[in-house]
Design a protein around this motif. Structure first.
Motif, PDB file in Angstrom:
ATOM      1  N   ASN A 319       0.837  -1.217   0.000  1.00 42.86           N
ATOM      2  CA  ASN A 319       0.000   0.000   0.000  1.00 42.86           C
ATOM      3  C   ASN A 319       0.864   1.256   0.000  1.00 42.86           C
ATOM      4  OD1 ASN A 319      -2.463  -1.226  -0.047  1.00 42.86           O
ATOM      5  ND2 ASN A 319      -2.866  -1.035   2.146  1.00 42.86           N
ATOM      6  N   GLU A 322       2.480   1.707  -3.359  1.00 39.90           N
ATOM      7  CA  GLU A 322       1.477   2.131  -4.357  1.00 39.90           C
ATOM      8  C   GLU A 322       1.105   3.597  -4.144  1.00 39.90           C
ATOM      9  OE1 GLU A 322      -0.656  -2.266  -4.980  1.00 39.90           O
ATOM     10  OE2 GLU A 322      -1.717  -0.698  -3.868  1.00 39.90           O
ATOM     11  N   LYS A 371      -8.753   2.547  -5.207  1.00 40.86           N
ATOM     12  CA  LYS A 371      -7.939   2.201  -6.387  1.00 40.86           C
ATOM     13  C   LYS A 371      -8.818   1.516  -7.436  1.00 40.86           C
ATOM     14  CE  LYS A 371      -4.106   1.545  -3.290  1.00 40.86           C
ATOM     15  NZ  LYS A 371      -3.386   0.561  -2.528  1.00 40.86           N
ATOM     16  N   GLY A 378      -6.947  -5.678   1.246  1.00 43.50           N
ATOM     17  CA  GLY A 378      -5.593  -5.679   1.809  1.00 43.50           C
ATOM     18  C   GLY A 378      -5.566  -5.341   3.296  1.00 43.50           C
TER      19      GLY A 378
HETATM   20 MG    MG Z   1      -3.836  -2.777  -0.563  1.00 42.91          MG
END
Ligand code: MG
Ligand code: ATP
Length: 415
Positions: A319, A322, A371, A378
């Motif tokens: 995370n 990203e 996203k 997650g």
């Molecule tokens: Mg995630």
């Protein structure tokens, strides 16, 4: 001569009478004098007795006074020791709203300065207005408040106090002051929250796993029939419809599979695990993580499932990477370990754009994602793993302006 002879006995009689009177007077004088002497003697004895009795009484009174003063001093000292030694916070406020007593535990729990002793309750407790409010309520109603849980705002510690406020009345039955006793319930509330979350996750797993399973079977059937249809032999627009049915069922099938993976009760393989090694492995396994991540601080050994903990830290790192990739600038992720009492605290900071305000309240909920290609599972998985290890995870902002995730896990005690 005759006259002489007749006056002689008369004079003699008179002289005798006079002498007799003199003797009587003398006797009376003597008796009177000795009587007075005796009276004075008796008076002196009584005074002496009286003064001795008085002295004795005064002495007794003084001894009693000394005893009472010593007793008062001892009970005052004992009361002081009890107030100072109490583990609970104690604040006494008089009916005018002036703080009379603040014990050391109250200062410690509320983070008050050592010199805070008196003053209006709203001033003394300005950092904890919720507590001042409860005391104000008791002062207003003169009614006791028993074991009320007060939530303190600000996100600091303590976050919850267990408060009891008792009014004290004087002889006239009129309330003179209120005594407020409180304890820090943060740990208890956190534990309750963890248990609640654990139970909720277990219930969610049980309830939805069966349902999701049925969904997956239905989807597989639809997908199978869809595949039997050859789009090439179909006229437009039926061909587009079939393509749509196929891609949607495939996507839904993936969501259900992911959810099943999240919801299914985990089988834990618990063993002593070195958290530093876990974090290192998570960094090594994630492409691009090693260049961007710095690991520092002190870690510890916890009792946990090696694979699941690695998955949790890997999700956090992914995370962060990203998020950094979506910002501009070089990605920087800092993982810091810290031993805090019986817990180990692992902080993951990044320099990405930070948490979107709209996302904060739903971060750990399944399927909450910002996203385009995210499943939103997650962090739900991270929380499930951490909670199952009797830990907690909280999110916030990092000093670099990005996001911060903090994991707290109990350190394994040496047996
Ligand atoms: Mg995630
Ligand atoms: N480090 C971070 N910085 C900013 N936002 C974050 C960060 N970590 C998580 N988030 C926010 O939390 C949301 C949920 O994260 P989560 O990991 O649960 O799902 P996801 O990353 O969107 O999807 P997936 O994990 O399935 O790829 C993200 O969509 C993002 O908005």
């Amino acid at each position: 001569m005759d006259r002489l002879t007749t006056a002689g006995p008369a004079l003699l009689g008179l002289a005798l009478m006079f002498a007799l009177l003199m003797i009587v007077a003398l006797i009376m004088v003597v008796r009177g004098a000795s009587g007075r002497k005796r009276g004075r003697k008796a008076d002196g004895g009584d005074t002496m007795l009286l003064s001795m009795a008085l002295q004795e009484a005064v002495g007794k009174l003084k001894a009693q006074e000394r005893q009472m003063a010593a007793r008062a001093e001892a009970s005052e000292r004992l009361a002081g020791q009890i107030v100072a030694g109490l583990n609970s916070g104690l604040v006494v406020v008089d009916r005018a709203g002036e703080v009379q007593t603040v014990n050391p535990a109250a200062r410690r729990i509320l983070g008050l300065d050592a010199d805070v002793n008196g003053g209006p309750v709203a001033d003394v407790l300005r950092q904890v207005p919720a507590l001042a409010q409860v005391i104000g309520e008791a002062l207003q109603t003169s009614a006791p408040i028993v074991r009320r849980t007060v939530m303190l705002e600000g996100g600091g510690k303590p976050s919850h106090l267990g408060v009891t406020v008792s009014p004290i009345s004087g002889a006239s039955d009129e309330m003179q002051a209120v005594v407020c006793l409180f304890t820090d319930l943060t740990a208890v509330v956190e534990l309750e929250e963890r248990l609640r979350l654990k139970e909720a996750l277990a219930r969610l797993g049980e309830l939805t796993a069966g349902l999701a399973h049925e969904f997956r079977n239905g989807l597989a059937t639809i997908h199978g029939y869809g595949r039997l249809l050859d789009p090439g032999s179909l006229p437009e627009p039926a061909r587009t419809y079939v393509d749509g049915i196929r891609s949607e069922t495939a996507a839904l099938g993936e969501v259900v599979t992911n959810f099943l993976r999240f919801a299914k009760p985990e089988q834990f393989a618990m063993a002593p695990v070195d958290l530093h090694a876990i974090v290192m492995r998570a960094v090594d396994d994630l492409p691009g993580a090693a260049e961007a991540t710095t690991i520092s601080g002190t870690f510890a050994t916890v009792n946990g499932d090696d694979v699941l903990l690695r998955q949790a830290f890997s999700n956090l790192l992914r995370n962060s990477l990203e998020a950094c990739a979506s910002g501009n600038g070089t990605a920087q992720v800092i993982v810091r370990g810290e031993v805090d009492g019986g817990d180990v605290l692992v902080t993951v900071d990044d320099n990405g754009p930070g948490l979107a305000p709209a996302a904060v309240s739903r971060l750990f909920q399944p399927f909450a994602t910002t996203k385009a290609a995210g499943t939103g599972l997650g962090l739900a998985i991270v929380q499930k793993v951490i909670v199952s290890h009797n830990g907690v995870i909280v999110a916030g902002g990092s000093p670099a302006g990005g996001a911060r995730f903090q994991v707290r896990l109990p350190i394994q005690r040496a047996s």
